[in-house]
Each structure stands twice: as C-alpha cells, then as structure tokens.
Design a protein around this motif. Structure first.
Motif, short mmCIF file in Angstrom:
data_model
loop_
_atom_site.label_atom_id
_atom_site.label_comp_id
_atom_site.label_asym_id
_atom_site.label_seq_id
_atom_site.Cartn_x
_atom_site.Cartn_y
_atom_site.Cartn_z
N ILE A 106 31.86 13.46 58.17
CA ILE A 106 32.38 12.16 58.13
C ILE A 106 33.87 12.03 58.23
O ILE A 106 34.68 13.01 58.20
N GLU A 107 34.25 11.13 59.00
CA GLU A 107 35.60 10.98 59.47
C GLU A 107 36.36 9.69 58.86
O GLU A 107 35.69 8.72 58.80
N GLY A 108 37.62 9.75 58.84
CA GLY A 108 38.59 8.69 58.55
C GLY A 108 39.76 8.76 58.95
O GLY A 108 40.29 9.84 59.27
N GLN A 109 40.26 7.63 59.61
CA GLN A 109 41.72 7.69 60.14
C GLN A 109 42.58 7.05 59.21
O GLN A 109 42.50 5.98 58.78
N PHE A 110 43.67 7.80 58.84
CA PHE A 110 44.66 7.36 57.76
C PHE A 110 45.88 6.96 58.14
O PHE A 110 46.53 6.20 57.45
N TRP A 111 46.43 7.60 58.96
CA TRP A 111 48.05 7.45 59.13
C TRP A 111 48.61 7.96 60.45
O TRP A 111 47.67 8.71 61.17
N ARG A 112 49.52 7.38 60.79
CA ARG A 112 50.08 7.93 62.21
C ARG A 112 51.57 7.84 61.93
O ARG A 112 52.24 6.71 61.49
N GLY A 113 52.27 8.93 62.34
CA GLY A 113 53.89 8.93 62.38
C GLY A 113 54.39 10.19 62.77
O GLY A 113 53.78 11.05 63.28
N GLN A 114 55.54 10.53 62.06
CA GLN A 114 56.44 11.74 62.33
C GLN A 114 56.05 12.74 61.10
O GLN A 114 56.04 12.68 59.92
N ILE A 115 55.80 13.85 61.59
CA ILE A 115 55.47 15.04 60.63
C ILE A 115 56.62 16.20 60.66
O ILE A 115 57.04 16.53 61.88
N GLY A 227 37.10 1.29 57.72
CA GLY A 227 35.74 2.18 56.97
C GLY A 227 35.95 3.58 57.60
O GLY A 227 36.65 3.96 58.30
N LEU A 228 34.91 4.24 57.13
CA LEU A 228 34.74 5.51 57.67
C LEU A 228 33.57 5.83 58.92
O LEU A 228 32.94 4.67 59.30
N ALA A 229 33.83 6.78 59.57
CA ALA A 229 32.80 7.05 60.75
C ALA A 229 31.86 8.11 60.42
O ALA A 229 32.29 8.95 59.63
N ILE A 230 30.54 8.00 60.65
CA ILE A 230 29.70 9.19 60.47
C ILE A 230 29.60 9.83 61.72
O ILE A 230 28.92 9.15 62.74
N LEU A 231 29.48 11.16 61.90
CA LEU A 231 29.33 12.04 63.25
C LEU A 231 28.19 12.55 62.98
O LEU A 231 28.16 13.62 62.10
N VAL A 232 26.99 12.44 63.68
CA VAL A 232 25.79 13.20 63.57
C VAL A 232 25.54 13.94 64.75
O VAL A 232 25.54 13.32 65.89
N MET A 233 25.35 15.05 64.69
CA MET A 233 24.71 16.03 65.85
C MET A 233 23.56 16.47 65.63
O MET A 233 23.00 16.84 64.56
N ALA A 234 22.65 16.09 66.60
CA ALA A 234 21.33 16.32 66.66
C ALA A 234 21.06 17.92 66.70
O ALA A 234 21.82 18.87 67.28
#
Length: 410
Positions: A106-115, A227-234
């Motif tokens: 399960i994947e979500g993209q939350f933020w972009r910037g300086q670390i 939303g979220l993304a679901i990554l499915v590996m067969a």
C-alpha cells in the motif's frame, strides 16, 4: 543511358545556379528534417522509456484512483476527480482477499520539499512516501543497508524511514545514514535503512525519496486527494493475468461498482504505461506530420515556380534538343528529373541532419543511438513524390513548346 543522361543534365543545371537551388531545396530540407528528427527522438525515447518506465516489477500492477496520464479535455479530468479515494481500509481488504497475489503493498504520496540533517540540507525536490512491507518486492527495491519498513512499524505508526540511495548520499555525505536522525517537514525520523541504487524507482525519480510507514503518513498528513495506491505482485508470470482479474473483481465488490459499468479505479501495469507513451508519441508524430506537410507543400510550390522560370530561361536549349531529335518524353524526363534531384538533395541533407539532431537526445540521455530506417525510406519517397508532382507541370510545359518558336527565342 537515357536515365543516366537525365540525372547528369539535372545535376549540371542545378550546379549552374547554386544559390537559387540551395534556397529552393531549403523548404524540402526543413520539412524532411522535422519529420526525421521527431521519429529519431521518439525511437530514442521509446527505448529509454521501455527500459526505465518500469516503475513496477515485471509481475506487479498498481490500482489507483487516477491514471498516470490523461489525454483528453476537462471532462475527462472531472470524471477521474469525482471518483472515491482508495482508502487504507479498502487496501487492507484487497491484501486479505487476493489469494493469487504473492505480495500486496500500500502506497501514498504525502509531501515534497527540503530534508535536513545535522550534516546537510537537500534540494527542495525530495519526496516522502508512505509504504507497507509489501511495497518493497512490488517496487523491486533492495536494501543496501539496514532493514525495510516492517509490519510492526506500520501497526505502531513508528517514526522511522528508509532512504533512497541518492537522498541518503545528499543528506549524509560523510558516512552511513542508518541510525541517524533526519527531519522531514518538521517531523523527526530515525533512518533504519537505505535502498540500493535503482534510478527508475518510483517512475524515474532517481532515488531522491524517503519512505515511512503508511500509517505514520496518514496520521500526520491525512489522505491526499489522489488517495492511496495498491501494489499487487503476482506469484509468477503465469498467474499474472488471473491475479489482475481477481483483484479487479475484489475492488469492484469492495467499492460496490454495479455490474455492467466501468471500473471506478485504474489498473496500471508496465504495459499500460508503455501504451500511454505510444499514444502520446503517435499524437505528437501526427502533429509534426501535419506541420511538415505544410512546409513540404510550400517547398513544392517553390520548386514549381523555379522550374517554370528554368523552362523560360532554357527555351532556346529546349528548341535545340527538339531540333536534333529529342522527343517530348525526353524533355519531360529531363525537367521532372531536375525537380526530383532538387528534392532528393534537400531530402538527404534533411535526413542526415534529422538523424544527427534526434540522436543528440540519445547522447544527452546516454542511450544508444537510433536510426529510423522506415523514416529514412519514407523521407526519400516523400521527396520523390514532391519532385514528381510539382515538377510535372513545368516539364509538360517544356515538352509542349513549339520547336520553331523555341529556336527563335532570345
């Protein structure tokens, strides 16, 4: 012999008026160049994208709310925008029911910037993703140092992170990142792992990202608009298609999609990403072909104009050739061949410049050069067609001149 003589006479006539010939073939050169440079660049991009677009494993597909790319008007965007978000609860149900899947992430993209760290600050382009343990095999991520995100990290919403290799080098230039603290958007995380270099990770983002447990991201940022993304590996390549159909059915049941209606989510695979690029490249090629056709039409009119001038200038020469036995077809062949040679010279120069220009992109992207043989053949045929079409009328006019009047022409 007649063909060889016509070609020789055409080259001699064109070399006699070098500047006029050069200016005339410029239009053909530009038209052919624009076609070949785009075809060459598309071949280079196709090779690069087909080898690097695979942001998913070979047996992995993703389920998400929005397609990666939308070719259409505002109504298409609104259709996707109105879809319900894929939530963590839905994703967990898919993970529990997908019996043909080898792993589900399960994947979500939350933020972009300086670390920032105590050693350095990164460029403001680093990205933050929330993941579950199943995302690592699905994304072809290998751990270089430390460990990946675990189920315990997700269950307890721990403040831990795994760094992409490029981000780890930028944030910790003097040593290992594992065990160090890092501040991301004001929150402190402990680095527990670093990924092995994998430039095409996350769609070619060059390893400039950090990974936190999906629950930590949702607690601190909430569910984003996509939303979220679901990554499915067969489990294997043989069960890939069956796994996709099983997961599609599970998603339709979870989201209560009525029978007979379209899915309210997207199934993204490497093949679909490549197909989207092909659609884009096809649209771009058609647009370039239309613009190039206008340039070739203008060039053809210019060639007809120059050939008519040439017929007028060489009226006496035509009369002499007719007087010593040349037939109408000989005169027509001479002037049609001149138009063809003029077009082919411009076309060959355009092809060479187009291949060189298109492969400039290959050199910049460090990809193998591409030579579009079909494009080269097409360019030669187009040049011949333009020469024949726009050279026929001046040739006919030259062939139908009265020999006696031509000899008297001053």
């Amino acid at each position: 012999m007649e063909l060889r003589e016509s070609i020789t006479m055409a080259i001699t006539a064109l070399s006699t008026h070098k500047l006029r010939s050069a200016l005339t073939l410029l239009g053909i050169l530009i038209g052919v160049f624009s076609i070949i440079v785009v075809m060459t660049a598309m071949r280079v991009l196709k090779h690069s994208i087909e080898s690097n677009i695979s942001r998913l494993g070979s047996q992995t597909f993703a389920i998400q709310k929005m397609p990666d790319t939308v070719f259409g008007d505002q109504n298409d965007w609104q259709k996707y925008w109105r879809r319900k978000d894929i939530t963590l609860e839905q994703s967990q149900k898919v993970a529990a029911r997908a019996t043909l899947a080898g792993s589900v992430g399960i994947e979500g993209q939350f933020w972009r910037g300086q670390i920032s760290t105590r050693f350095a600050k990164t460029a403001p382009s680093a990205q933050l993703f929330g993941e579950t343990p199943g995302s690592f095999p699905a994304r072809n991520w290998d751990i270089d140092e430390g460990r990946p995100v675990t189920d315990n990290d997700v269950d307890d919403a721990q403040s831990v992170c795994v760094l992409g290799s490029a981000l780890a080098k930028a944030a910790f230039p003097y040593g290992s990142a594992v065990g160090e603290d890092i501040k991301i958007n004001g929150y402190k995380y402990q680095v527990v792992g670093v990924l092995a270099p994998n430039g095409n990770s996350l769609g070619g983002r060059q390893d400039n990202f950090a990974i936190i447990p999906i629950t930590t991201g949702l607690n601190r940022y909430g569910l984003r608009w996509e939303g979220l993304a679901i990554l499915v590996m067969a489990r294997d390549s043989q069960s890939y298609d069956d796994c996709m159909e099983q997961v599609r059915g599970i998603m339709r049941a979870i989201r209560k999609v009525p029978p007979g209606t379209d899915d309210d989510f997207e199934m993204i695979s490497n093949d679909s990403l490549i197909a989207q690029f092909h659609n884009f490249s096809r649209t771009g090629s058609i647009a370039v072909a239309v613009v190039s056709s206008i340039a070739l039409l203008a060039a053809g009119i210019g060639i007809m104009n120059i050939m008519l001038v040439s017929v007028t200038e060489r009226t006496r020469e035509i009369g002499v050739r007719r007087a010593i036995g040349a037939k109408k077809r000989n005169i027509m062949a001479q002037f049609v061949m001149e138009a063809i040679v003029l077009c082919e010279v411009g076309g060959v120069i355009g092809i060479v410049l187009g291949v060189v220009g298109g492969n400039g992109l290959a050199w910049y992207m460090k990809e193998p050069p591409a030579i579009p043989i079909d494009g080269i053949v097409l360019g030669v045929l187009i040049c011949s067609a333009v020469g024949i079409i726009f050279g026929s009328y001046p040739a006919y006019k030259a062939a139908t001149l009265d020999p006696i009047e031509s000899l008297r022409y001053e």
